[in-house]
Design a protein around this motif. Sequence first.
Motif, PDB file in Angstrom:
ATOM      1  N   PHE A  25       0.811  -1.222   0.000  1.00 15.71           N
ATOM      2  CA  PHE A  25       0.000   0.000   0.000  1.00 15.71           C
ATOM      3  C   PHE A  25       0.840   1.267   0.000  1.00 15.71           C
ATOM      4  CE2 PHE A  25      -2.422  -3.309   2.226  1.00 15.71           C
ATOM      5  CZ  PHE A  25      -3.526  -3.375   1.398  1.00 15.71           C
ATOM      6  N   LEU A  38      -2.613   6.502  -2.972  1.00 17.39           N
ATOM      7  CA  LEU A  38      -3.963   7.007  -2.771  1.00 17.39           C
ATOM      8  C   LEU A  38      -4.959   6.094  -3.471  1.00 17.39           C
ATOM      9  CD1 LEU A  38      -3.262  10.809  -3.270  1.00 17.39           C
ATOM     10  CD2 LEU A  38      -3.308   9.507  -1.145  1.00 17.39           C
ATOM     11  N   GLU A  50      -9.019   7.734   1.806  1.00 16.82           N
ATOM     12  CA  GLU A  50      -8.117   8.365   0.857  1.00 16.82           C
ATOM     13  C   GLU A  50      -6.930   7.492   0.473  1.00 16.82           C
ATOM     14  OE1 GLU A  50      -7.250  12.263   1.977  1.00 16.82           O
ATOM     15  OE2 GLU A  50      -6.711  12.717  -0.092  1.00 16.82           O
ATOM     16  N   PHE A  51      -6.185   7.048   1.487  1.00 19.29           N
ATOM     17  CA  PHE A  51      -5.061   6.177   1.200  1.00 19.29           C
ATOM     18  C   PHE A  51      -5.584   4.771   0.936  1.00 19.29           C
ATOM     19  CE2 PHE A  51      -3.002   9.608   3.592  1.00 19.29           C
ATOM     20  CZ  PHE A  51      -1.933   9.890   2.750  1.00 19.29           C
ATOM     21  N   ILE A 109      -4.542   2.003   1.935  1.00 16.10           N
ATOM     22  CA  ILE A 109      -4.596   1.193   3.147  1.00 16.10           C
ATOM     23  C   ILE A 109      -5.893   1.445   3.922  1.00 16.10           C
ATOM     24  CG2 ILE A 109      -3.220   2.923   4.432  1.00 16.10           C
ATOM     25  CD1 ILE A 109      -3.376  -0.865   5.125  1.00 16.10           C
ATOM     26  N   GLU A 110      -6.383   2.677   3.891  1.00 18.45           N
ATOM     27  CA  GLU A 110      -7.652   2.985   4.568  1.00 18.45           C
ATOM     28  C   GLU A 110      -8.799   2.235   3.927  1.00 18.45           C
ATOM     29  OE1 GLU A 110      -8.228   7.292   5.951  1.00 18.45           O
ATOM     30  OE2 GLU A 110      -6.889   7.518   4.244  1.00 18.45           O
ATOM     31  N   LEU A 147      -8.630  -1.531   4.795  1.00 16.54           N
ATOM     32  CA  LEU A 147      -9.090  -1.831   6.152  1.00 16.54           C
ATOM     33  C   LEU A 147     -10.603  -1.674   6.259  1.00 16.54           C
ATOM     34  CD1 LEU A 147      -6.344  -0.121   8.336  1.00 16.54           C
ATOM     35  CD2 LEU A 147      -6.697  -2.575   7.992  1.00 16.54           C
ATOM     36  N   ASP A 148     -11.102  -0.624   5.642  1.00 12.06           N
ATOM     37  CA  ASP A 148     -12.534  -0.357   5.670  1.00 12.06           C
ATOM     38  C   ASP A 148     -13.294  -1.533   5.068  1.00 12.06           C
ATOM     39  OD1 ASP A 148     -14.152   1.936   6.470  1.00 12.06           O
ATOM     40  OD2 ASP A 148     -14.922   1.810   4.413  1.00 12.06           O
ATOM     41  N   THR A 198       3.158   3.273   6.618  1.00  9.32           N
ATOM     42  CA  THR A 198       1.823   2.798   6.235  1.00  9.32           C
ATOM     43  C   THR A 198       1.086   2.253   7.455  1.00  9.32           C
ATOM     44  OG1 THR A 198       2.888   2.079   4.193  1.00  9.32           O
ATOM     45  CG2 THR A 198       0.602   1.425   4.513  1.00  9.32           C
ATOM     46  N   ILE A 224      -0.323   5.078   9.456  1.00  3.26           N
ATOM     47  CA  ILE A 224      -1.533   5.596   8.797  1.00  3.26           C
ATOM     48  C   ILE A 224      -2.701   4.661   9.082  1.00  3.26           C
ATOM     49  CG2 ILE A 224      -2.644   6.036   6.561  1.00  3.26           C
ATOM     50  CD1 ILE A 224       0.040   6.971   5.476  1.00  3.26           C
ATOM     51  N   ALA A 225      -2.428   3.358   9.017  1.00  7.58           N
ATOM     52  CA  ALA A 225      -3.480   2.370   9.265  1.00  7.58           C
ATOM     53  C   ALA A 225      -4.062   2.536  10.674  1.00  7.58           C
ATOM     54  CB  ALA A 225      -2.929   0.956   9.080  1.00  7.58           C
ATOM     55  N   ALA A 251      -6.180   5.550  10.751  1.00  5.41           N
ATOM     56  CA  ALA A 251      -7.441   5.325  10.040  1.00  5.41           C
ATOM     57  C   ALA A 251      -8.439   4.579  10.928  1.00  5.41           C
ATOM     58  CB  ALA A 251      -7.187   4.547   8.749  1.00  5.41           C
ATOM     59  N   VAL A 252      -7.949   3.601  11.681  1.00  4.54           N
ATOM     60  CA  VAL A 252      -8.832   2.869  12.590  1.00  4.54           C
ATOM     61  C   VAL A 252      -9.369   3.806  13.669  1.00  4.54           C
ATOM     62  CG1 VAL A 252      -8.936   1.058  14.340  1.00  4.54           C
ATOM     63  CG2 VAL A 252      -7.757   0.624  12.192  1.00  4.54           C
ATOM     64  N   SER A 254     -12.010   5.904  12.155  1.00  6.89           N
ATOM     65  CA  SER A 254     -13.217   5.098  11.919  1.00  6.89           C
ATOM     66  C   SER A 254     -13.998   4.896  13.208  1.00  6.89           C
ATOM     67  CB  SER A 254     -12.840   3.726  11.353  1.00  6.89           C
ATOM     68  OG  SER A 254     -12.647   3.794   9.974  1.00  6.89           O
ATOM     69  N   ARG A 269     -17.734   6.260  13.203  1.00  8.93           N
ATOM     70  CA  ARG A 269     -18.782   5.233  13.253  1.00  8.93           C
ATOM     71  C   ARG A 269     -19.563   5.272  14.563  1.00  8.93           C
ATOM     72  NH1 ARG A 269     -17.086   0.016   9.769  1.00  8.93           N
ATOM     73  NH2 ARG A 269     -15.712   1.026   8.306  1.00  8.93           N
ATOM     74  N   LYS A 319      -5.296  13.397  10.477  1.00  5.61           N
ATOM     75  CA  LYS A 319      -5.278  13.584   9.021  1.00  5.61           C
ATOM     76  C   LYS A 319      -4.040  14.396   8.608  1.00  5.61           C
ATOM     77  CE  LYS A 319      -7.692  13.088   5.134  1.00  5.61           C
ATOM     78  NZ  LYS A 319      -8.035  11.754   4.619  1.00  5.61           N
ATOM     79  N   TYR A 360      -1.047  13.181   6.086  1.00  9.20           N
ATOM     80  CA  TYR A 360      -0.683  13.946   4.887  1.00  9.20           C
ATOM     81  C   TYR A 360       0.790  14.331   4.867  1.00  9.20           C
ATOM     82  CZ  TYR A 360      -5.350  14.779   2.893  1.00  9.20           C
ATOM     83  OH  TYR A 360      -6.562  14.652   2.274  1.00  9.20           O
TER      84      TYR A 360
END
Lengths: 379, 379
Positions: free
Chosen positions: A241, A245, A258-259, A261-262, A265-266, B187, B190-191, B194-195, B198, B202, B286, B290
């Motif tokens: 990954f 993007l 966006e990435f 990897i996101e 995972l999603d 990465t 970032i993961a 992202a979690v 989320s 959520r 975020k 970036y």
Amino acid sequence: MERQSVGQVTPEVFVFGSREKPLELESGYTLGPVEIAYETYGQPNEDRSNAILICHALSGDHHAAGVHSPHDRYTGWWDGMIGPGKAFDTERFWVICSNIIGGCRGSTGPGSINPETGAPYGLDFPVVTIGDMVAAQKRLIDHLGITRLYGVAGGSMGGFQVLEWSLRYPEMVRSAICIASAARLSTQAIAFNAVGRSAITRDPEWQGGKYNDKGPEKGLAIARMVGHITYLSELLLDEKFGRRLQSANRLSYNFSTEFAIESYLDHQGSAFTKRFDANSYLYITKAMDYFDIARTYGPLKDAFADARARYLFVSYSTDWLFPTDQSREIVRALLSRGKDVSFIDIESPHGHDAFLLEEEKLTRIVSGFLTGVSEEVPP
Amino acid sequence: MERQSVGQVTPEVFVFGSREKPLELESGYTLGPVEIAYETYGQPNEDRSNAILICHALSGDHHAAGVHSPHDRYTGWWDGMIGPGKAFDTERFWVICSNIIGGCRGSTGPGSINPETGAPYGLDFPVVTIGDMVAAQKRLIDHLGITRLYGVAGGSMGGFQVLEWSLRYPEMVRSAICIASAARLSTQAIAFNAVGRSAITRDPEWQGGKYNDKGPEKGLAIARMVGHITYLSELLLDEKFGRRLQSANRLSYNFSTEFAIESYLDHQGSAFTKRFDANSYLYITKAMDYFDIARTYGPLKDAFADARARYLFVSYSTDWLFPTDQSREIVRALLSRGKDVSFIDIESPHGHDAFLLEEEKLTRIVSGFLTGVSEEVPP
């Protein structure tokens, strides 16, 4: 030999116990009746001495090989390892895989009907341990007329069951194949499990475990996302990954996925909620947390004193959830007792998931090991 | 010299820009007016050449040292590093720390009132970058009458700001202290972010970012729990918690918080929701995702071609969120350009959190480095 699929298979269900004669659990609680969903591949030989039990991991089930219908798009979770000419060669072995108790794929678990209430157990389901799962499997193996297993094999939590089998029923296990596993979870792994459970139980849809239909999908998805990060190596994440993007090559400056990897995972999180029960996730991760050979059987060196199986341990160089050192620790304990043990650490970029992905290397190792077992002088 | 506290400090607020003359952001959007909460410790010298800017990490703020009242039980987040006789010696230096834009501790962020609507921005707040945070800090530094900073220092995301300062305003930065940081997130990092996001988005209480009062406390707690695991080393988790149970020495066989590590994470998650805003968590993570020097300034070797600061990089041996190699990569790029750079990888069991915990070692290193800067021939 050409490697083939086992083809179409049909799951079966074995029922044992009752409210009056239940399975006694390590907690002191009881469970009965108990249903065990299982599949078999290959045929038993005359004295049923060619049986190999496959134990699945957290999100696996009894469908380890083949397909359920001619149009089935997906094969079982270890199809690359089980079949004619494969590592678990169904021309030679009678291979059995059952869904663990506490699970949600056919065996009795928190989603099953509680005979005392007529409603799903939910949190009234008793906490089960790896030992309880193995005790239930033992009943299935007895039922199938097997007095001694040629082998027990599994990865990750499947490896916990393998170790437990070899200690709980030493006379029944000729060989034990323990892959990407350990004698207990690391603190970090318990921590990740705890976060996953928190995500589920803090989801308002969980409702104390008494949800219908949908359930705490958001919480379960979060738990799975966390899990997935731990199954993959940092190296693989970077290679697969990186900072790529998902769509454009331009930052969106918003909170869309966006990435790449996101997005990955999603997707993994959402897909999991379609096939897995949140309460089972709680029970199974709890069983993993509880597993601790030293607690049950004493210090590792002593724990394995009476073990009689030939052991094969496989670890993966980039597995940080079940690091190589955790396998090595058990190997040392076995060696200090003069036990028959093979150990290999496989160089792999795939992290913990390697045991499901790198079937070529594993096939060579397992095939060789199983051949060695057949050459052993019977005890 | 005896090390003392800076004592009682009072935060200040600097306001710049307006709807008509806003801060232009990297995204192309604008923000104005902008409030910056900040604190200063020590005194400026005559030509204000002794100023050191401290940049905070994800969950930090402008309160880096001292107390806010005589009865304040808590000191600022880097109190061990800032004060008379300390690494950032307030007898010599005028130390400044400001809350980043996008934050929730006094500077303009998603919880601030949007002048266009009279209501909190929520998700109408523009995505801000590390570059935007630094551009806002630059306005504060200008306002304070500083033409050249003696130093810019920070750990983790604070280190991102340090690097950005040295590249965006090279003539203004005499020395750059970048601790437990990197030229970009891995990465895996970032993961994890992202979690965390989320878990927040959520949470039904998040309501698209338009929550009142309580907000998505459960989601934010989960995000923080995940974060905490990544801040600690596996070694430390094993040593500090291991498999220790929270209360009895007996498994409960229920879903209460059982292992000490579970209780620790649970507490950390809940405590965080009392002091941090969920939308800010989204914006700041975020901005971290970036951040990518290569994307903004070109390949590392070229990116630092015009850098003029003396650099100090510090990494920690068990930091797996910002591994040592990520610091080393920047150091190599700087050395290849003949830049003045010091680098030390500190042996520590504390993982990423070491930059907040191991102040003794860091003090010796930073003190020595800052003395070296003073001996440099002025450009």
